[in-house]
Design a protein around this motif. Sequence first.
Motif, PDB file in Angstrom:
ATOM      1  N   PRO A 346       1.274  -1.218   0.404  1.00 16.94           N
ATOM      2  CA  PRO A 346       0.295   0.354   0.006  1.00 16.94           C
ATOM      3  C   PRO A 346       0.969   1.442   0.059  1.00 16.94           C
ATOM      4  O   PRO A 346       1.736   1.257   0.660  1.00 16.94           O
ATOM      5  N   VAL A 347       0.333   2.264  -0.566  1.00 16.15           N
ATOM      6  CA  VAL A 347       1.884   3.513  -0.272  1.00 16.15           C
ATOM      7  C   VAL A 347       1.268   4.289   1.113  1.00 16.15           C
ATOM      8  O   VAL A 347       0.214   3.906   1.401  1.00 16.15           O
ATOM      9  N   PHE A 380      -5.123  -1.489  -5.084  1.00 12.55           N
ATOM     10  CA  PHE A 380      -5.920  -2.601  -4.336  1.00 12.55           C
ATOM     11  C   PHE A 380      -5.428  -2.571  -2.473  1.00 12.55           C
ATOM     12  O   PHE A 380      -6.216  -3.060  -1.437  1.00 12.55           O
ATOM     13  N   ALA A 381      -3.880  -2.679  -2.742  1.00 14.17           N
ATOM     14  CA  ALA A 381      -3.303  -3.362  -1.774  1.00 14.17           C
ATOM     15  C   ALA A 381      -3.843  -1.749  -0.621  1.00 14.17           C
ATOM     16  O   ALA A 381      -3.872  -1.857   0.760  1.00 14.17           O
ATOM     17  N   THR A 382      -4.062  -0.315  -0.852  1.00 14.92           N
ATOM     18  CA  THR A 382      -4.426   0.611  -0.401  1.00 14.92           C
ATOM     19  C   THR A 382      -5.755   0.862   0.295  1.00 14.92           C
ATOM     20  O   THR A 382      -6.241   0.592   1.389  1.00 14.92           O
ATOM     21  N   VAL A 383      -6.592   0.468  -0.627  1.00 16.11           N
ATOM     22  CA  VAL A 383      -8.061   0.053   0.041  1.00 16.11           C
ATOM     23  C   VAL A 383      -8.036  -0.828   1.255  1.00 16.11           C
ATOM     24  O   VAL A 383      -8.737  -0.511   2.603  1.00 16.11           O
ATOM     25  N   LEU A 384      -7.927  -1.759   0.906  1.00 12.06           N
ATOM     26  CA  LEU A 384      -7.353  -3.376   2.247  1.00 12.06           C
ATOM     27  C   LEU A 384      -6.561  -2.752   3.410  1.00 12.06           C
ATOM     28  O   LEU A 384      -7.708  -2.923   4.088  1.00 12.06           O
ATOM     29  N   ASP A 385      -5.778  -2.271   3.303  1.00 11.07           N
ATOM     30  CA  ASP A 385      -4.953  -1.688   4.324  1.00 11.07           C
ATOM     31  C   ASP A 385      -5.394  -0.986   5.102  1.00 11.07           C
ATOM     32  O   ASP A 385      -5.992  -0.951   6.481  1.00 11.07           O
ATOM     33  N   ARG A 386      -6.241   0.591   4.502  1.00 12.12           N
ATOM     34  CA  ARG A 386      -6.993   1.241   5.174  1.00 12.12           C
ATOM     35  C   ARG A 386      -8.315   1.374   5.832  1.00 12.12           C
ATOM     36  O   ARG A 386      -8.050   1.391   6.890  1.00 12.12           O
ATOM     37  N   LEU A 502     -15.865   3.799   2.138  1.00  8.43           N
ATOM     38  CA  LEU A 502     -14.649   5.347   1.941  1.00  8.43           C
ATOM     39  C   LEU A 502     -12.937   5.090   1.214  1.00  8.43           C
ATOM     40  O   LEU A 502     -12.711   5.465  -0.062  1.00  8.43           O
ATOM     41  N   ALA A 503     -12.402   4.049   1.243  1.00  7.28           N
ATOM     42  CA  ALA A 503     -11.185   3.620   1.038  1.00  7.28           C
ATOM     43  C   ALA A 503     -11.564   3.743  -1.143  1.00  7.28           C
ATOM     44  O   ALA A 503     -10.455   4.209  -1.029  1.00  7.28           O
ATOM     45  N   THR A 504     -12.415   2.950  -1.254  1.00  5.64           N
ATOM     46  CA  THR A 504     -12.282   2.601  -2.698  1.00  5.64           C
ATOM     47  C   THR A 504     -12.769   4.026  -3.426  1.00  5.64           C
ATOM     48  O   THR A 504     -12.335   4.192  -4.271  1.00  5.64           O
ATOM     49  N   TYR A 505     -13.731   5.080  -2.337  1.00  3.98           N
ATOM     50  CA  TYR A 505     -14.485   6.046  -3.213  1.00  3.98           C
ATOM     51  C   TYR A 505     -13.287   7.500  -3.279  1.00  3.98           C
ATOM     52  O   TYR A 505     -13.075   8.215  -3.753  1.00  3.98           O
ATOM     53  N   ALA A 506     -12.132   7.571  -2.356  1.00  2.00           N
ATOM     54  CA  ALA A 506     -11.153   8.232  -2.357  1.00  2.00           C
ATOM     55  C   ALA A 506     -10.816   8.437  -3.346  1.00  2.00           C
ATOM     56  O   ALA A 506      -9.331   8.702  -3.823  1.00  2.00           O
ATOM     57  N   HIS A 507     -10.122   7.216  -3.997  1.00  2.00           N
ATOM     58  CA  HIS A 507      -9.848   6.584  -6.085  1.00  2.00           C
ATOM     59  C   HIS A 507     -10.453   6.870  -6.787  1.00  2.00           C
ATOM     60  O   HIS A 507     -11.363   6.962  -6.816  1.00  2.00           O
ATOM     61  N   ARG A 508     -10.219   8.240  -7.303  1.00  2.00           N
ATOM     62  CA  ARG A 508     -11.047   8.618  -8.506  1.00  2.00           C
ATOM     63  C   ARG A 508     -11.349   7.481  -9.498  1.00  2.00           C
ATOM     64  O   ARG A 508     -12.253   7.700  -9.764  1.00  2.00           O
ATOM     65  N   THR A 509     -10.235   6.636  -9.674  1.00  2.00           N
ATOM     66  CA  THR A 509     -10.771   5.675 -10.714  1.00  2.00           C
ATOM     67  C   THR A 509     -11.637   4.173  -9.980  1.00  2.00           C
ATOM     68  O   THR A 509     -11.780   3.737 -10.694  1.00  2.00           O
ATOM     69  N   LEU A 541     -15.499  -4.526  -5.610  1.00  2.00           N
ATOM     70  CA  LEU A 541     -14.876  -2.974  -6.039  1.00  2.00           C
ATOM     71  C   LEU A 541     -14.368  -3.818  -7.452  1.00  2.00           C
ATOM     72  O   LEU A 541     -13.915  -3.977  -7.527  1.00  2.00           O
ATOM     73  N   GLY A 542     -14.365  -1.970  -8.082  1.00  2.00           N
ATOM     74  CA  GLY A 542     -13.165  -2.144  -9.726  1.00  2.00           C
ATOM     75  C   GLY A 542     -13.094  -1.046 -10.137  1.00  2.00           C
ATOM     76  O   GLY A 542     -13.756  -0.067  -9.770  1.00  2.00           O
ATOM     77  N   GLU A 543     -13.118  -1.467 -10.944  1.00  2.00           N
ATOM     78  CA  GLU A 543     -12.970   0.122 -12.220  1.00  2.00           C
ATOM     79  C   GLU A 543     -14.828   0.195 -12.968  1.00  2.00           C
ATOM     80  O   GLU A 543     -15.252  -1.001 -13.444  1.00  2.00           O
TER      81      GLU A 543
END
Length: 546
Positions: A346-347, A380-386, A502-509, A541-543
């Motif tokens: 994750p970032v 993906f890693a960032t969504v799971l981590d947060r 929230l973690a998913t929709y924090a990412h634009r794509t 989740l996905g694009e």
Amino acid sequence: MVDAREYHERTKHSPRELRADDFELDFANRPRPSKEYVDLPRRSLGTVSTPPETPALQAIATATAEPNETPDGDTDPIDLTTLCHYAAGVTKTLEVRGETATFRAAACTGKLYHVDLYAITGDLDGSDGADGIDAGVYHYDPDTDEFHVLREGDYRGVLADAAGDYRGIADAPVTIVATSEWWRNAWKYRNRTYRHAFWDSGTILANLLAVAHASGHRAEVVTGFADDSVARLLGLDPDDEAPLELVAVGRDDSEADARTVEPIDPIDPATELASDPVDYPLLADVWRASRLSDGETVVEWRERFAGDDGSTPFGTHPPGDSEGREASLKQSARSAGDGDRIALDPVDEDTASSRPIENTIGRRGSLREYSHEPISSRKFATVLDRALGGVPLDCFGDSEDSGPDEPAEPSTLVDCYCLVHAVEGVPTGAYQYHPAENVLERIGDTDRETAGHLALDQSVVGDAAANVYLLADVEAIVEQVGNRGYRLAQLAAGIRLGRLYLATYAHRTLGGRGFTFYDDRVTEHLSPRAANQTPMTLFALGEPAE
């Protein structure tokens, strides 16, 4: 009264059960998605303001009651209206097929919005020169951002007594109570509503915790309390509406005694019904079977969470045999086989999405069509981590005694499993995700068709890049901490479901949505690893498809 394990079995979905079900929705009898009191006065407790620009990914990753940025306590007055608005209020209005449709801050099964918020406060200072709030018991109206006044005066001592003098409640300037009015969800989902009560209050609480922490306020979820005392304080009949959780917000450092418990005069405020409720007695019955009677019983219940060795496994699964682990993590992901592990990356906070919590809540939706394009492994890693770390819960120890890096809830109630279809660098397959290590452990194969079948034959779930299931060992949980433990398992999954949104929709794509499932078929697909567990929630989740 029905045992929680029996309730869970009786409300499982199966292909055979759904084929035999001839239930039809009565749209003429659809309930109103909000509660309307007939005679209670309304009061504005302030206007909705914009929460601080704290990134959503930072706000949701707070595992303790203390906010990340202000560990020494609150600095600003609590903005009660803003907290409630971004937890459960109307955040956008759209024209859909020629009709006006309103959308709330948090996702809810069927958009039926059966969870209500009540605030029990002491005297609160105003913010930015605004008038303060008088102590009282208030009901939040999501349509107007106003509050119905149920009682005037300081009743925080009633809650402290009901919670067994738990310090988080006793010291809180504000405690918010989440309830479920059964019929508003049972109109469509019938006896599954008890599950949905905790899924849907969980998504609301995920928002509430995030906004409170982003605003620099201490906040934690309190699940141990004497239910009948809280219901009586709010004037509720649990056959119709029952308290689910408390959320303590802030810390009162004044010398005022909030623990005084005065006799509570019963209230029964009239409400306006827009439909004719159909009774589903199983809902109130299973809720009553999980009640705690008084503060002393609450304290005893919390003590049951500590095992003899101080651990609380509850039938969850730690990473497999550690032998050879380091070599496994260094493997190319493309060569991963069953039992192998893939280290996720994750970032960090400095390079993560900086989309603020307010903007993320406003952007959140329910994705209807997914692209088959792979998503970034780091996203993906960032969504799971947060999203899947610890949650500040009372029953895992008084968070006043927890350090800033010590979660009050060590992620031992639910396990996370992922069906991966299109994540860069991660082969298609079924995995268990281990949050503490940020590792995917492969447990078997999967495919898009199977994924859609597991989710009530909704093929759109198979179109997603990944499906995230949260599973719990209901038998082990109820055996150790009783029927109330079932509430907790569903809530722990529900809060993480809200954080996944929230973690998913924090990412634009990215986009996503919660779904339901064939319970036992999910367990079978994830076995033998998950043979003792049953699914609580599912998020895909996905694009978005163009």
